[in-house]
Design an enzyme around this catalytic site. Sequence first.
Site, PDB file in Angstrom:
ATOM      1  N   HIS A  73     -13.122 -46.080   5.076  1.00 43.03           N
ATOM      2  CA  HIS A  73     -12.172 -45.685   6.124  1.00 43.03           C
ATOM      3  C   HIS A  73     -12.645 -46.183   7.478  1.00 43.03           C
ATOM      4  O   HIS A  73     -13.796 -45.982   7.851  1.00 43.03           O
ATOM      5  CB  HIS A  73     -12.005 -44.158   6.150  1.00 43.03           C
ATOM      6  CG  HIS A  73     -11.068 -43.656   5.086  1.00 43.03           C
ATOM      7  ND1 HIS A  73     -10.243 -42.583   5.261  1.00 43.03           N
ATOM      8  CD2 HIS A  73     -10.822 -44.127   3.842  1.00 43.03           C
ATOM      9  CE1 HIS A  73      -9.525 -42.403   4.167  1.00 43.03           C
ATOM     10  NE2 HIS A  73      -9.861 -43.317   3.287  1.00 43.03           N
ATOM     11  N   TYR A 194      -6.699 -35.018  11.158  1.00 45.22           N
ATOM     12  CA  TYR A 194      -7.203 -33.759  11.723  1.00 45.22           C
ATOM     13  C   TYR A 194      -6.102 -33.234  12.642  1.00 45.22           C
ATOM     14  O   TYR A 194      -5.816 -33.843  13.673  1.00 45.22           O
ATOM     15  CB  TYR A 194      -8.479 -33.998  12.534  1.00 45.22           C
ATOM     16  CG  TYR A 194      -9.707 -34.288  11.689  1.00 45.22           C
ATOM     17  CD1 TYR A 194      -9.954 -35.563  11.184  1.00 45.22           C
ATOM     18  CD2 TYR A 194     -10.619 -33.283  11.403  1.00 45.22           C
ATOM     19  CE1 TYR A 194     -11.091 -35.830  10.419  1.00 45.22           C
ATOM     20  CE2 TYR A 194     -11.764 -33.535  10.632  1.00 45.22           C
ATOM     21  CZ  TYR A 194     -11.984 -34.802  10.146  1.00 45.22           C
ATOM     22  OH  TYR A 194     -13.099 -35.054   9.386  1.00 45.22           O
ATOM     23  N   PRO A 286     -17.591 -27.227   8.761  1.00 44.02           N
ATOM     24  CA  PRO A 286     -17.298 -28.504   8.095  1.00 44.02           C
ATOM     25  C   PRO A 286     -16.519 -29.531   8.921  1.00 44.02           C
ATOM     26  O   PRO A 286     -16.500 -30.707   8.549  1.00 44.02           O
ATOM     27  CB  PRO A 286     -16.490 -28.088   6.863  1.00 44.02           C
ATOM     28  CG  PRO A 286     -15.952 -26.739   7.180  1.00 44.02           C
ATOM     29  CD  PRO A 286     -16.932 -26.095   8.096  1.00 44.02           C
ATOM     30  N   LYS A 290     -20.308 -33.169   8.411  1.00 42.37           N
ATOM     31  CA  LYS A 290     -21.717 -33.510   8.622  1.00 42.37           C
ATOM     32  C   LYS A 290     -22.687 -32.871   7.611  1.00 42.37           C
ATOM     33  O   LYS A 290     -23.845 -33.302   7.515  1.00 42.37           O
ATOM     34  CB  LYS A 290     -22.146 -33.093  10.038  1.00 42.37           C
ATOM     35  CG  LYS A 290     -21.619 -34.010  11.115  1.00 42.37           C
ATOM     36  CD  LYS A 290     -22.315 -35.357  11.089  1.00 42.37           C
ATOM     37  CE  LYS A 290     -21.538 -36.422  11.808  1.00 42.37           C
ATOM     38  NZ  LYS A 290     -21.162 -37.580  11.029  1.00 42.37           N
ATOM     39  N   TYR A 374     -19.125 -39.374  14.516  1.00 47.19           N
ATOM     40  CA  TYR A 374     -18.459 -39.240  13.216  1.00 47.19           C
ATOM     41  C   TYR A 374     -19.057 -40.213  12.184  1.00 47.19           C
ATOM     42  O   TYR A 374     -19.364 -39.810  11.054  1.00 47.19           O
ATOM     43  CB  TYR A 374     -16.951 -39.489  13.365  1.00 47.19           C
ATOM     44  CG  TYR A 374     -16.139 -39.006  12.189  1.00 47.19           C
ATOM     45  CD1 TYR A 374     -15.492 -37.772  12.225  1.00 47.19           C
ATOM     46  CD2 TYR A 374     -16.026 -39.764  11.024  1.00 47.19           C
ATOM     47  CE1 TYR A 374     -14.763 -37.307  11.143  1.00 47.19           C
ATOM     48  CE2 TYR A 374     -15.292 -39.316   9.939  1.00 47.19           C
ATOM     49  CZ  TYR A 374     -14.661 -38.082   9.993  1.00 47.19           C
ATOM     50  OH  TYR A 374     -13.946 -37.635   8.921  1.00 47.19           O
TER      51      TYR A 374
END
Length: 380
Positions: A73, A194, A286, A290, A374
């Site tokens: 991704h 998200y 979550p 991570k 990220y």
Amino acid sequence: MTHTRVGIIGAGPAGLLLGHLLSARGVDNVILESRTREHVEHRQRAGVLEQNTVDVLRACGAGARMDRQGLVHEGIELRFDRESHRIDFPSLTGGRTVMVYAQTEVVKDLIALREGPLLFEAEALSADPDTGVVRYRHDDGQHELRCDFVVACDGFHGIGRAAMPSITTFQRDYPFAWLGILADVPPSCQELIYAHHERGFALHSMRSPHVSRLYLQVDPRDDLADWPDERIWDELETRFAVEGDWKLERGPITDRSITPMRSFVAEPMRHRRLFLAGDAAHIVPPTGAKGLNLAAADVTLLARALTGGEEELLGGYSEAALRRVWRAEHFSYQMTSMLHRDPHQTPFDYRLQLSQLRYTAGSPAAQASLAENYVGLPLS
Ligand code: FAD
Ligand code: DHB
């Protein structure tokens, strides 16, 4: 009594990867796992591997199936105010990406590759930081394993942390939980979404081109019985709603669970012969994926130190690991705070949250910071 160089408690991602890294470097080790192989291989949890984790798995020869079946991704979508905003990783991070590949599959791959002793249904009862002796129950009997070093990779509820004689803990609980589902339906998106919504956070992730993984922010006191399938899908649809013709596909739900959210750190991560790694030492909420990646980073550092075996390297483990842990704690806290609806939130807080979302969506500097955390900061 049996002797080993490194006794590892727990066959989650941390314990299995550590065992693999040590065996590859000729360091003998034994893994004790309290649950069955079936249980460990099917426990639904994380799904996003940051670049460092992918690199480590590849470098130690455990990346072949991940490279065939994992999904690379290059970005994520932020959704709020019925609008979509994409954050592109490679252009913001010098070419780094993440891999969507389930924790269950990482665990299966590492178990399949395991060459040394790995005992299932072997529950560690105690670990002595001074002598390195681990007492455990297996086959209805009690046994002892004498270790030069013991690594507790036994998760948040294990026995390792309690065996540390002096430890300082830091904790934050959140007034919400995640209801996670696995569904037999192709993902309704190509990248993770998200979503911030006035009714709460939602996340659309995936496991394969045919299986979707979705999460909903719920009240931590909620029970799964409060959430029949139709209510879950209706709520997801509401929270992901966006201008345009995007549609959330529904399908049979094959797994569901509710997970409370907390931040937790235990310091230090070593006392004499005993080391902590992964969830045994720290928990992140979550949001930002991570948990598994921190576990992989801990054991990568630890494998290096244990291979050398020199006190200087071993002595540096706790500090080096904690530096990374606190960075991930902050990032996960920030992502969680930016995206969830806190029931105690004031109208002022809500407007700050929307301002933060708009800034993140519109500013290359803010996006670069999110993206670099990220995909994961390089392992030092
Ligand atoms: P674990 O995976 O917990 O492994 C610990 C192992 O030790 C277990 O197999 C346990 O059975 C064993 N054990 C415990 N006690 C003993 C004992 N006394 N003797 C022998 N063995 C013992 N992270 C994300 O990034 N995204 C997510 O969506 C996400 N969802 C999660 C959902 C749940 C329900 C949980 C609990 C965690 C989730 N996480 C998620 C976090 C992520 O899965 C963990 O960070 C990761 O599993 C940490 O790996 P670990 O090996 O340190 O610990
Ligand atoms: C997943 C979990 C996360 O916590 C996250 O931030 C992204 C994806 C997942 O399980 O796929």
